[in-house]
Design a protein around this motif. Structure first.
Motif, mmCIF file in Angstrom:
data_model
loop_
_atom_site.group_PDB
_atom_site.id
_atom_site.type_symbol
_atom_site.label_atom_id
_atom_site.label_comp_id
_atom_site.label_asym_id
_atom_site.label_seq_id
_atom_site.Cartn_x
_atom_site.Cartn_y
_atom_site.Cartn_z
ATOM 1 N N ASP A 124 36.949 2.222 -39.755
ATOM 2 C CA ASP A 124 37.108 0.391 -39.270
ATOM 3 C C ASP A 124 38.008 -0.525 -39.640
ATOM 4 O OD1 ASP A 124 34.016 0.327 -38.737
ATOM 5 O OD2 ASP A 124 33.563 1.293 -40.205
ATOM 6 N N SER A 125 38.969 0.147 -41.059
ATOM 7 C CA SER A 125 39.990 -1.522 -41.379
ATOM 8 C C SER A 125 40.863 -0.584 -42.400
ATOM 9 C CB SER A 125 39.041 -2.463 -42.517
ATOM 10 O OG SER A 125 38.429 -2.321 -43.634
ATOM 11 N N TRP A 134 30.892 0.998 -43.026
ATOM 12 C CA TRP A 134 31.844 0.440 -42.962
ATOM 13 C C TRP A 134 33.037 1.705 -43.677
ATOM 14 C CZ3 TRP A 134 33.453 -4.542 -40.416
ATOM 15 C CH2 TRP A 134 35.358 -4.432 -40.348
ATOM 16 N N ARG A 160 39.670 -2.895 -37.078
ATOM 17 C CA ARG A 160 39.059 -2.489 -35.681
ATOM 18 C C ARG A 160 38.110 -3.938 -34.780
ATOM 19 N NH1 ARG A 160 38.355 1.931 -33.527
ATOM 20 N NH2 ARG A 160 38.463 4.101 -35.174
ATOM 21 N N ASP A 161 37.347 -4.460 -35.489
ATOM 22 C CA ASP A 161 36.336 -4.992 -34.352
ATOM 23 C C ASP A 161 37.111 -6.618 -34.823
ATOM 24 O OD1 ASP A 161 34.890 -7.104 -33.558
ATOM 25 O OD2 ASP A 161 32.739 -5.361 -33.822
ATOM 26 N N THR A 162 37.804 -7.078 -33.809
ATOM 27 C CA THR A 162 37.844 -8.607 -33.869
ATOM 28 C C THR A 162 37.172 -9.526 -34.138
ATOM 29 O OG1 THR A 162 39.524 -7.827 -32.130
ATOM 30 C CG2 THR A 162 39.698 -10.373 -32.844
ATOM 31 N N GLU A 163 36.231 -9.767 -33.273
ATOM 32 C CA GLU A 163 35.313 -10.546 -33.460
ATOM 33 C C GLU A 163 34.602 -10.601 -34.858
ATOM 34 O OE1 GLU A 163 34.390 -13.191 -31.273
ATOM 35 O OE2 GLU A 163 36.844 -12.673 -30.510
ATOM 36 N N GLU A 164 34.554 -9.118 -34.928
ATOM 37 C CA GLU A 164 33.942 -9.069 -36.844
ATOM 38 C C GLU A 164 34.765 -10.065 -37.756
ATOM 39 O OE1 GLU A 164 30.901 -9.086 -38.235
ATOM 40 O OE2 GLU A 164 30.888 -7.301 -37.122
ATOM 41 N N ARG A 166 29.252 -8.137 -41.559
ATOM 42 C CA ARG A 166 28.229 -7.155 -40.464
ATOM 43 C C ARG A 166 27.318 -6.251 -41.467
ATOM 44 N NH1 ARG A 166 30.972 -1.253 -38.660
ATOM 45 N NH2 ARG A 166 30.017 -1.020 -39.775
ATOM 46 N N GLY A 200 43.339 -9.360 -34.509
ATOM 47 C CA GLY A 200 42.273 -7.713 -35.367
ATOM 48 C C GLY A 200 43.356 -7.534 -36.448
#
Length: 474
Positions: free
Chosen positions: A288-289, A260, A310-314, A153, A132
């Motif tokens: 979130d970032s 976000w 925060r969201d690796t897959e995003e 997102r 991330g």
């Protein structure tokens, strides 16, 4: 070239750099280049024949090192530019010698980057999942990376695939900033096709922090108008005054409204390491970032920014594209760094970050940061005690916003004087300070990032500001 030729040149280069750094405090902070020296660099002809390394080093010592920007000097208070950490200087040479592409693979730079990104996240208290985060050229690029993930997102939630279909046909995505938000956010919004027209400027309170009530009202207006609010940008230290937003209420609103939350921590996020101001950063971990620059307060040699998400897959879903010629069956679950950002060829930034942090340790970094914030508060006290000067904002981190206040002059004259003052001070060569606007007023802003700065340096700064003002007054 033989190994011994290179070794001799490397020793000469080391002496040259050591002498340059040792002599800095005794030299003028900055001086304008004379026209002859400037033209010698600008008009240098393309050489037909090569030159020996010894000649090149002599030219560097004669034509380049005598004309620095000034940011290595302890009396440099301009912009947000730090002195280079010695450990980072040395590590840069080793990284250049290896010269890998840090996109992926099983070599030292890739694994070291995963480690130092985790270290950075630990230093600022941001929960960082593996994958991330990545190093970038600076916060400008880190902001593009983070906002791209936020955009994708929001579009997906609206039933839209931005990577396939672009933005055409999607209702405008709206982001929320303040008047003190760094310009890199607007650049990112424009580059990502969001349009600066859809960045709303939210009012701040008297303390320079984003007003959550005003933010809520702006979001509700845009929803009622059929727009898609998706992003709030808060600051962990504005460039103008060093103000840190109140993250808790902003994070609450973002969670409620499914927005976000991005934090611009380019300069100020590392302030969390100072116990005296750590309370200002409560709630930062809920973002979130986060974008930040090790090449600012940590002193890592330029260039080195960092994006934490925060969201690796995003993040991966926003950028991953693996053509057949880059397929790596041994890459593991995280894949390559190039799947998480825009760069395919990536320099070995991690070594200078590792060296800088490892040399000082967390406690040493914290001490240096605390010294800078203590000096900044002291500078604020000196300004408040001086009848010619005016402090314009509370000193929240290590930036001090102030101006010269000429008794008996109207606002227009005061503004005109303070607009001219930075350049006048810079030309004197003893200190370096820059200017900006705060609201509708011209100001000077001193940014303290160098732990070698002393209180005597602060006194000299104010003395030169007043002397330059006296010279400029009719």
């Amino acid at each position: 070239m033989t190994t011994e030729d290179f070794r001799a040149a490397a020793h000469t280069a080391a002496d040259l750099v050591c002498d340059y750094l040792a002599e800095l405090p005794g030299r003028p902070v900055w001086q304008p280049m004379d026209d002859t020296a400037r033209r010698a660099l600008l008009d240098a002809p393309l050489p037909a024949d090569g030159r020996p390394l010894a000649d090149l080093l002599a030219a560097i010592g004669q034509d380049v090192l005598p004309h620095p920007m000034g940011n290595g000097h302890p009396r440099f208070f301009g912009w947000v530019n730090s002195a280079p950490a010695p450990a980072g200087v040395l590590a840069t040479l080793a990284a250049s010698a290896m010269n890998p592409s840090s996109a992926g693979g099983d070599h030292a730079d890739v694994h070291l980057e995963r480690a130092v990104v985790r270290w950075i996240a630990e230093l600022v208290g941001f929960p960082h999942p593996a994958g991330g985060g990545l190093l970038t050229s600076g916060t400008s690029m880190a902001t593009i990376v983070c906002l791209a993930a936020a955009r994708n997102r929001a579009a997906r939630r609206a039933g839209w695939d931005v990577r396939e279909d672009g933005l055409a046909g999607l209702p405008p995505l709206v982001g929320y900033v303040t008047g003190e938000t760094h310009s890199c956010v607007r650049k990112a919004a424009e580059l990502l096709g969001l349009g600066s027209r859809h960045l709303r400027t939210v009012a701040t309170g008297p303390d320079g922090r984003l007003d959550p009530a005003e933010l809520r009202a702006a979001v509700e207006r845009d929803r009622a108008a059929g727009l898609l609010p998706f992003l709030v940008v808060a600051s962990a230290g504005t460039v103008g005054t060093g103000a840190v937003d109140d993250f808790g209420p902003i994070a609450d609103l973002c969670a409620e409204q499914r927005l976000w939350l991005h934090v611009d921590g380019a300069y100020g996020a590392f302030g969390r390491l100072d116990p005296a101001i750590a309370h200002r950063y409560a709630g930062l971990e809920r973002a979130d970032s986060l974008a930040l620059d090790p090449h600012k307060w940590l002193g890592v040699p330029v260039d080195c920014g960092c994006a934490l998400v925060r969201d690796t897959e995003e993040l991966r879903a926003t950028f991953s594209l693996v053509p057949s010629y880059l397929r790596d069956e041994a890459a593991g679950a995280l894949g390559w760094f190039s799947e998480y950002g825009t760069e395919q060829t990536r320099p070995f930034r991690a070594l200078k970050v590792w060296a800088t942090i490892a040399h000082k340790g967390r406690d040493g970094i914290a001490r240096d940061i605390a010294r800078c914030t203590t000096l900044a508060r002291r500078l604020g006290e000196l300004i408040q005690a001086d009848g010619e000067l005016e402090l314009l904002a509370e000193v929240q981190t290590s930036i001090v916003a102030f101006r010269h206040r000429t008794p008996g002059h109207d606002e227009a004259a005061v503004d005109a004087l303070n607009r001219e003052l930075p350049a006048a001070v810079q030309r004197r060569g003893r200190v370096f300070v820059t200017g900006a606007r705060l609201g509708d007023r011209e100001m000077l802003r001193a940014c303290l990032l160098n732990a070698a700065t002393t209180e005597a340096d602060l006194e000299l700064l104010l003395a030169d500001v007043k002397a330059a003002a006296a010279d400029l007054r009719p």
